[in-house]
Scaffold this motif. Structure first.
Motif, short mmCIF file in Angstrom:
data_model
loop_
_atom_site.label_atom_id
_atom_site.label_comp_id
_atom_site.label_asym_id
_atom_site.label_seq_id
_atom_site.Cartn_x
_atom_site.Cartn_y
_atom_site.Cartn_z
N GLU A 15 -8.58 -40.16 -19.00
CA GLU A 15 -7.17 -40.54 -19.06
C GLU A 15 -6.53 -40.03 -20.35
O GLU A 15 -5.38 -39.59 -20.36
N ASP A 18 -5.56 -36.51 -20.26
CA ASP A 18 -4.60 -36.28 -19.18
C ASP A 18 -5.24 -35.44 -18.08
O ASP A 18 -4.72 -34.42 -17.65
N LYS A 20 -6.28 -34.34 -14.60
CA LYS A 20 -5.68 -34.39 -13.27
C LYS A 20 -6.63 -33.70 -12.30
O LYS A 20 -7.09 -32.59 -12.55
N ALA A 21 -6.89 -34.34 -11.20
CA ALA A 21 -7.79 -33.79 -10.19
C ALA A 21 -7.00 -32.90 -9.24
O ALA A 21 -6.81 -33.21 -8.07
N ASP A 22 -6.54 -31.76 -9.76
CA ASP A 22 -5.72 -30.88 -8.94
C ASP A 22 -6.49 -29.69 -8.38
O ASP A 22 -6.02 -29.01 -7.50
N LYS A 26 -12.31 -30.37 -10.13
CA LYS A 26 -11.89 -31.59 -10.83
C LYS A 26 -11.96 -32.80 -9.90
O LYS A 26 -12.25 -33.90 -10.34
N LYS A 27 -11.69 -32.57 -8.59
CA LYS A 27 -11.80 -33.67 -7.63
C LYS A 27 -13.25 -34.13 -7.51
O LYS A 27 -13.54 -35.33 -7.45
#
Length: 142
Positions: A15, A18, A20-22, A26-27
């Motif tokens: 967090e 920052d 982001k699972a884009d 990353k997912k």
């Protein structure tokens, strides 16, 4: 640092950066972190259960030890008293089974019973007491 604290630290880093699972990579990383968190919670709960069960088993073992010492102390005392009484008060008679030759020891109470069975073969014994066979002069032989 516990497992749950470590996974919380990793989530905090994500967090803070920052994250982001884009992308697909990353997912996958986010899913692995969630899985680690679930595993850490399950392991922590299992450790707490094991600690509780260990304490409970120790209490049971202690209580069982108290019960065993109470029972065995009573049994030892009763056996000693019982053995002393048997030696002083009762006479035993020896009988031989006519069928199998088994030597049987009988007390006076058993001699009064009509149905005495050989414990080896089950043959019914007929008991006749010879009152005295020490000499011919005794009045007991009459």
């Amino acid at each position: 640092m516990t497992l749950t604290e470590k996974t919380a630290y990793i989530k905090g880093l994500m967090e803070g950066l920052d994250f982001k699972a884009d992308t697909p990579e990353k997912k996958i990383l986010a899913a692995v972190i969630d899985l680690l968190d679930d595993i850490a919670i399950a392991v922590t709960e299992a450790e707490e259960d094991i600690e509780y069960l260990n304490d409970y088993v120790e209490e049971l073992d202690s209580d069982l030890g108290d019960v065993e010492s109470e029972i065995y102390e009573c049994d030892d005392d009763e056996d000693e008293d019982f053995d002393d009484e048997d030696d002083d008060d009762e006479d035993y008679y020896e009988a031989v089974c006519p069928k199998c030759g088994e030597v049987i020891y009988l007390d006076e109470d058993l001699l009064e019973c009509d149905d005495i069975l050989c414990p080896q073969c089950g043959e019914k014994l007929i008991c006749e007491l010879d009152e005295c066979d020490c000499c011919d002069c005794c009045d007991k032989n009459d």
